[in-house]
Design an enzyme around this catalytic site. Structure first.
Site, mmCIF file in Angstrom:
data_model
loop_
_atom_site.group_PDB
_atom_site.id
_atom_site.type_symbol
_atom_site.label_atom_id
_atom_site.label_comp_id
_atom_site.label_asym_id
_atom_site.label_seq_id
_atom_site.Cartn_x
_atom_site.Cartn_y
_atom_site.Cartn_z
ATOM 1 N N THR A 172 15.788 -43.208 2.815
ATOM 2 C CA THR A 172 16.301 -42.471 1.652
ATOM 3 C C THR A 172 17.746 -42.046 1.882
ATOM 4 O OG1 THR A 172 14.087 -41.699 1.103
ATOM 5 C CG2 THR A 172 15.911 -40.411 0.210
ATOM 6 N N SER A 203 16.914 -44.484 -7.904
ATOM 7 C CA SER A 203 15.825 -43.596 -8.319
ATOM 8 C C SER A 203 16.369 -42.368 -9.012
ATOM 9 C CB SER A 203 15.027 -43.169 -7.083
ATOM 10 O OG SER A 203 15.884 -42.496 -6.183
ATOM 11 N N GLU A 262 0.833 -1.209 0.000
ATOM 12 C CA GLU A 262 0.000 0.000 0.000
ATOM 13 C C GLU A 262 0.866 1.258 0.000
ATOM 14 O OE1 GLU A 262 0.073 -2.565 1.980
ATOM 15 O OE2 GLU A 262 -1.734 -2.811 3.181
ATOM 16 N N TRP A 283 17.776 -41.586 -11.823
ATOM 17 C CA TRP A 283 17.660 -41.290 -13.253
ATOM 18 C C TRP A 283 16.210 -41.074 -13.710
ATOM 19 C CZ3 TRP A 283 14.510 -44.871 -15.388
ATOM 20 C CH2 TRP A 283 14.306 -46.019 -14.615
ATOM 21 N N CYS A 343 -2.167 -3.644 7.337
ATOM 22 C CA CYS A 343 -1.766 -3.878 8.725
ATOM 23 C C CYS A 343 -2.062 -2.638 9.570
ATOM 24 C CB CYS A 343 -0.290 -4.248 8.804
ATOM 25 S SG CYS A 343 0.816 -2.904 8.352
ATOM 26 N N CYS A 375 0.006 0.484 7.836
ATOM 27 C CA CYS A 375 -0.475 0.958 6.534
ATOM 28 C C CYS A 375 -1.807 1.699 6.694
ATOM 29 C CB CYS A 375 -0.664 -0.213 5.586
ATOM 30 S SG CYS A 375 0.887 -0.947 5.072
ATOM 31 N N GLY A 385 11.050 -41.343 1.381
ATOM 32 C CA GLY A 385 10.470 -42.296 0.443
ATOM 33 C C GLY A 385 9.053 -42.697 0.781
ATOM 34 N N ARG A 393 12.717 -25.930 -3.910
ATOM 35 C CA ARG A 393 13.433 -25.968 -2.625
ATOM 36 C C ARG A 393 13.891 -24.576 -2.207
ATOM 37 N NH1 ARG A 393 17.546 -30.906 -3.767
ATOM 38 N NH2 ARG A 393 16.129 -32.672 -3.471
ATOM 39 N N ALA A 405 8.633 -38.119 -7.799
ATOM 40 C CA ALA A 405 9.141 -38.324 -9.161
ATOM 41 C C ALA A 405 8.947 -39.787 -9.494
ATOM 42 C CB ALA A 405 10.619 -37.940 -9.229
#
Ligand code: AOF
Ligand code: ZN
Length: 364
Positions: free
Chosen positions: A190, A162, A46, A164, A69, A78, A289, A178, A148
């Site tokens: 994993t 896993s 704003e 590829w 706010c 604001c 996993g 990420r 995936a």
């Protein structure tokens, strides 16, 4: 308001812990001011829009994607700036769920004689800041499962390999996801199988924490995750303490958090989410996993699923599916709705949200 939302989306993912907010000042039929909150600590949307409008704001209308706010944070309220600028009417898309605001901004403006209307494009505004809303409302992070898999729904072959499955372009997209989150989480299986670093390619960017569900503190001290723990926040959630092992991990810089009591499937996800919420994590990406994915779905903890599907068939009876028994009562299983389908290089990416039933339960 659509223009205000478009402005807000420019900073989406870059304002943590603040929400992404856009604002437009309209006088007659003309836009005389535009603004958005660029990053935490910068002026609010704003203020930027009012600054651009200058004296033309007097008697004009303000469209803002989040309730203005009414408190002193890193910046002044604001609401006071809006009144001082002489704005006659404010359209607010969504009420700010922050307990410091939550309706106070609207009340202040109305008391000052401003005509305030709430709700225009409210769903779109809440979706834009879905993780901010989730944490503010529940104290827990917004949970995205990232899967995936191949066309036949396999996440790893019989050897557990896993790496590829999806294309480099899809993996780059995961890295971009990420960078916008505050934590990513995997199971100890994993870590033992893939020994991932879960670090960005060129250090520095995206200061997310790496989390491991590890009921029995089995994580190998020589895993790459532990060996890089001094460089990047690493949290291991466990149930059964093994003092010597824990102290060794802590020596490497790992934060060990006991979550008790254990469930049949290991570490209780509720406790983990509460802890991450207390640490201020808004966005959590769960990367597997199968045991971890299953626990999150069983507990109804999933807010979004992003599935990368590679155009290949793995086949085989020992290859791994992303889910074990999810405990669904109906033959259709746990239901989701498709939000988006796109292609990235040779892969298909599907974004799903849980279907919320009238009773408020998810996907059942
Ligand atoms: C607004 N406009 O553009 C944003 C708002 O520390 P501060 O001063 O940046 O305040 C942060 C809080 O202000 C944040 O938690 C949220 O409640 C609200 N964000 N409000 O009026 C904005 N970004
Ligand atoms: Zn503000």
């Amino acid at each position: 308001m659509a223009e205000a939302l478009r402005l807000a989306s420019r900073a989406c993912g870059r304002t943590y812990p603040n929400p992404a907010v856009g604002a437009v000042v309209v006088r007659g039929r003309c836009v005389v001011g535009r603004g958005y909150h660029r990053r935490c600590g910068a002026p609010h949307a704003e203020i930027v829009a009012l600054g651009e409008a200058g004296p033309r704001a007097r008697g004009a209308e303000l469209f803002v994607t989040l309730e203005p706010c009414n408190h002193y944070g890193r910046t002044p309220p604001c609401t006071e700036a809006i009144v001082a600028a002489g704005i006659g009417r404010v359209h607010v898309a969504a009420i700010d769920p922050n307990p410091l605001v939550r309706g106070r901004g609207v009340r202040f403006l109305r008391k000052a004689g401003v005509d305030v209307r709430v709700g225009l494009q409210g769903d779109a505004a809440r979706k834009l800041n879905e993780s901010y809303f989730k944490l503010m409302r529940t104290g827990r992070p917004f949970v995205t499962l990232k899967i995936a898999e191949t066309v036949d729904g396999k996440i790893a072959d019989a050897d557990g390999d896993s790496k590829w499955i999806t294309s480099p372009a899809s993996r780059a997209l995961v890295k971009a996801m990420r960078r916008r989150c505050q934590a990513i989480l995997v199971g100890v299986g994993t870590v033992m199988r893939d020994d991932p670093t879960l670090l960005p390619a060129r250090g520095g960017q995206g200061p997310y924490a790496r989390c491991v569900l590890d009921s029995g503190l089995r994580i190998p001290p020589d895993s790459r995750l532990v060996r890089t723990a001094a460089r990047r926040k690493t949290i291991v959630y466990f149930n059964h303490d093994r003092k010597k092992k824990r102290q060794l991990l802590e020596k490497y810089g790992v934060t060990c958090v006991k979550i008790g009591p254990a469930t049949a499937r290991g570490v209780a996800v509720d406790g983990v989410l509460d802890d991450l919420g207390r640490r201020g994590v808004q966005d959590l990406i769960v990367e597997g996993g199968a045991h971890v994915f299953t626990s999150f779905v069983r507990g109804g903890h999933v807010d979004k699923v992003v599935v990368f599907i590679a155009p290949g068939i793995m086949g085989g009876t020992r290859s791994l599916s992303p889910f074990l028994d999810i405990g669904a009562k109906s033959p259709e299983g746990v239901r989701f709705r498709v939000d988006d389908v796109s292609t990235v290089s040779r892969d298909v990416v599907i974004t799903l949200y849980p279907r919320v039933t009238r009773e408020g339960t998810r996907g059942r």
